[in-house]
Design an enzyme around this catalytic site. Structure first.
Site, PDB file in Angstrom:
ATOM      1  N   SER A   8      47.503 -14.529 -19.085  1.00  0.00           N
ATOM      2  CA  SER A   8      47.084 -13.177 -19.465  1.00  0.00           C
ATOM      3  C   SER A   8      48.045 -12.170 -18.850  1.00  0.00           C
ATOM      4  O   SER A   8      48.152 -12.065 -17.624  1.00  0.00           O
ATOM      5  CB  SER A   8      45.669 -12.900 -18.946  1.00  0.00           C
ATOM      6  N   HIS A  33      48.222 -14.501 -23.753  1.00  0.00           N
ATOM      7  CA  HIS A  33      46.901 -13.876 -23.903  1.00  0.00           C
ATOM      8  C   HIS A  33      47.039 -12.363 -23.642  1.00  0.00           C
ATOM      9  O   HIS A  33      47.536 -11.949 -22.593  1.00  0.00           O
ATOM     10  CB  HIS A  33      45.938 -14.507 -22.895  1.00  0.00           C
ATOM     11  N   ASP A  35      45.089  -8.797 -23.392  1.00  0.00           N
ATOM     12  CA  ASP A  35      43.773  -8.190 -23.202  1.00  0.00           C
ATOM     13  C   ASP A  35      43.768  -6.740 -23.646  1.00  0.00           C
ATOM     14  O   ASP A  35      44.448  -5.892 -23.057  1.00  0.00           O
ATOM     15  CB  ASP A  35      43.383  -8.281 -21.721  1.00  0.00           C
ATOM     16  N   MET A  37      41.572  -3.377 -24.123  1.00  0.00           N
ATOM     17  CA  MET A  37      40.336  -2.733 -23.646  1.00  0.00           C
ATOM     18  C   MET A  37      40.335  -1.262 -24.050  1.00  0.00           C
ATOM     19  O   MET A  37      41.383  -0.620 -24.048  1.00  0.00           O
ATOM     20  CB  MET A  37      40.256  -2.831 -22.122  1.00  0.00           C
ATOM     21  N   HIS A  66      42.789 -10.678 -27.320  1.00  0.00           N
ATOM     22  CA  HIS A  66      41.379 -10.630 -26.907  1.00  0.00           C
ATOM     23  C   HIS A  66      40.915  -9.180 -26.957  1.00  0.00           C
ATOM     24  O   HIS A  66      41.274  -8.379 -26.092  1.00  0.00           O
ATOM     25  CB  HIS A  66      41.295 -11.212 -25.485  1.00  0.00           C
ATOM     26  N   MET A  68      38.487  -6.418 -26.369  1.00  0.00           N
ATOM     27  CA  MET A  68      37.291  -5.982 -25.631  1.00  0.00           C
ATOM     28  C   MET A  68      37.075  -4.527 -25.997  1.00  0.00           C
ATOM     29  O   MET A  68      37.296  -3.611 -25.196  1.00  0.00           O
ATOM     30  CB  MET A  68      37.516  -6.181 -24.126  1.00  0.00           C
ATOM     31  N   MET A 137      33.548 -16.085 -21.362  1.00  0.00           N
ATOM     32  CA  MET A 137      34.009 -15.266 -20.237  1.00  0.00           C
ATOM     33  C   MET A 137      33.431 -15.839 -18.948  1.00  0.00           C
ATOM     34  O   MET A 137      32.228 -16.087 -18.855  1.00  0.00           O
ATOM     35  CB  MET A 137      33.544 -13.809 -20.393  1.00  0.00           C
ATOM     36  N   GLY A 142      36.799  -6.716 -18.224  1.00  0.00           N
ATOM     37  CA  GLY A 142      37.185  -5.353 -17.834  1.00  0.00           C
ATOM     38  C   GLY A 142      38.347  -5.307 -16.865  1.00  0.00           C
ATOM     39  O   GLY A 142      39.143  -4.374 -16.895  1.00  0.00           O
ATOM     40  N   PHE A 143      38.451  -6.322 -16.027  1.00  0.00           N
ATOM     41  CA  PHE A 143      39.486  -6.274 -14.994  1.00  0.00           C
ATOM     42  C   PHE A 143      40.025  -7.674 -14.701  1.00  0.00           C
ATOM     43  O   PHE A 143      39.273  -8.646 -14.778  1.00  0.00           O
ATOM     44  CB  PHE A 143      38.921  -5.688 -13.686  1.00  0.00           C
ATOM     45  N   GLY A 144      41.297  -7.714 -14.340  1.00  0.00           N
ATOM     46  CA  GLY A 144      41.859  -8.957 -13.839  1.00  0.00           C
ATOM     47  C   GLY A 144      41.478  -9.113 -12.374  1.00  0.00           C
ATOM     48  O   GLY A 144      40.968  -8.172 -11.744  1.00  0.00           O
ATOM     49  N   GLY A 145      41.689 -10.285 -11.839  1.00  0.00           N
ATOM     50  CA  GLY A 145      41.513 -10.492 -10.403  1.00  0.00           C
ATOM     51  C   GLY A 145      40.088 -10.573  -9.906  1.00  0.00           C
ATOM     52  O   GLY A 145      39.840 -10.430  -8.707  1.00  0.00           O
ATOM     53  N   ASP A 175      38.040 -17.675 -19.603  1.00  0.00           N
ATOM     54  CA  ASP A 175      38.824 -16.506 -19.239  1.00  0.00           C
ATOM     55  C   ASP A 175      38.179 -15.766 -18.071  1.00  0.00           C
ATOM     56  O   ASP A 175      37.069 -15.255 -18.201  1.00  0.00           O
ATOM     57  CB  ASP A 175      38.901 -15.596 -20.483  1.00  0.00           C
ATOM     58  N   GLY A 176      38.893 -15.717 -16.957  1.00  0.00           N
ATOM     59  CA  GLY A 176      38.455 -14.913 -15.821  1.00  0.00           C
ATOM     60  C   GLY A 176      38.314 -15.697 -14.536  1.00  0.00           C
ATOM     61  O   GLY A 176      37.523 -16.635 -14.446  1.00  0.00           O
ATOM     62  N   GLY A 177      39.145 -15.351 -13.564  1.00  0.00           N
ATOM     63  CA  GLY A 177      39.016 -15.947 -12.234  1.00  0.00           C
ATOM     64  C   GLY A 177      39.408 -17.414 -12.164  1.00  0.00           C
ATOM     65  O   GLY A 177      38.968 -18.136 -11.260  1.00  0.00           O
ATOM     66  N   GLY A 197      45.353 -14.932 -15.385  1.00  0.00           N
ATOM     67  CA  GLY A 197      46.198 -13.748 -15.197  1.00  0.00           C
ATOM     68  C   GLY A 197      46.736 -13.683 -13.787  1.00  0.00           C
ATOM     69  O   GLY A 197      47.907 -13.983 -13.522  1.00  0.00           O
TER      70      GLY A 197
END
Ligand code: DX5
Ligand code: ZN
Length: 227
Positions: A8, A33, A35, A37, A66, A68, A137, A142-145, A175-177, A197
């Site tokens: 990402s 990927h 993102d 938003m 993606h 959002m 998800m 909404g946010f990376g990290g 997707d995420g973390g 990401g």
């Protein structure tokens, strides 16, 4: 089972985006990927079709977009024309999921539907044979990290069972973390496409992290060819 890695770019250095993409491409990434938003469906704003068009010119890899955003139908044509190979929309943001799936398909793009962590997998039960990918998800979008939400593992497992029972070909994207430490868990639960990401772009050599992820997948017995 095959595994694909989708870095990402949300966590990439945007002043050197071309180099960042070339690095993960060299490391063996299967897709990029992207993102998107809108500051409405999620509390953050990122990029739009012009950036997707620029990325399109910078890589041969498929672009996994993606969305959002609240009004996906209004923007799907622009993203498809900008070069998105797959377009994923959130069920929570749509009034007419079936119509939106058909709209994406009409542009020849692969179709993904995304579920927030707390959204039930039954939401997509009736469109499973119409989509190529279901995105689970593993953080709130909404946010990376952000930190991986553990209960999503059981959700991935149940979705995998549902897909296998119906016998459709769609893949599960997560997707995420996700990082080297927990990717084995999501793969074991049945995911086929891993988005990452921070784990990739916060490293000094993003391509090397992609390579490590592929090696880890291979050690765990997964095949990493692009399907
Ligand atoms: C979150 C995005 C993700 C995210 C992944 O809203 O959809 O793609 O940026 O980044 P990490 O791997 O940092 O969670
Ligand atoms: Zn994403």
């Amino acid at each position: 089972m095959t595994v694909q890695i989708a870095p990402s770019i949300l966590s990439a250095d945007f002043t050197r985006l071309g180099d960042e993409i070339r690095s993960v491409e060299a490391g063996g990434a299967h897709m990029i990927h992207v993102d998107v938003m809108d500051g409405h469906f999620v509390p953050n704003i990122t990029i739009g079709p012009p950036v997707v068009r620029s990325i399109r010119d910078a890589t041969q890899l498929p672009l996994d977009v993606h969305l959002m955003i609240s009004e996906a139908d209004r923007f799907i044509p622009a993203f498809a024309e900008a070069g998105a190979n797959s377009i994923t929309v959130h069920v929570e943001a749509l009034r007419h999921l079936d119509r939106t799936v058909a709209l994406i398909r009409s542009f020849g793009a692969r179709v993904g539907v995304a579920l927030n962590p707390a959204t039930s997998i039954t939401e997509i039960e009736h469109v499973m044979d119409l989509v190529d990918m279901i995105l689970v998800m593993t953080v709130n979008p909404g946010f990376g990290g952000q930190k991986f939400i553990p209960y999503t593992i059981e959700k991935i497992r149940r979705l995998r069972e549902m897909i296998d029972q119906v016998g459709v070909a769609c893949v599960i994207e997560v997707d995420g973390g996700i990082d080297l430490a927990n990717m084995g868990d999501v793969l074991g639960a049945g995911a086929g496409v891993i988005v990452a990401g921070t784990a990739i772009f916060n490293a000094s050599d993003p391509g090397a992290v992609v390579q490590e992820m592929l090696e880890k997948a291979s050690v765990l017995g997964y095949d990493s060819k692009y399907a």
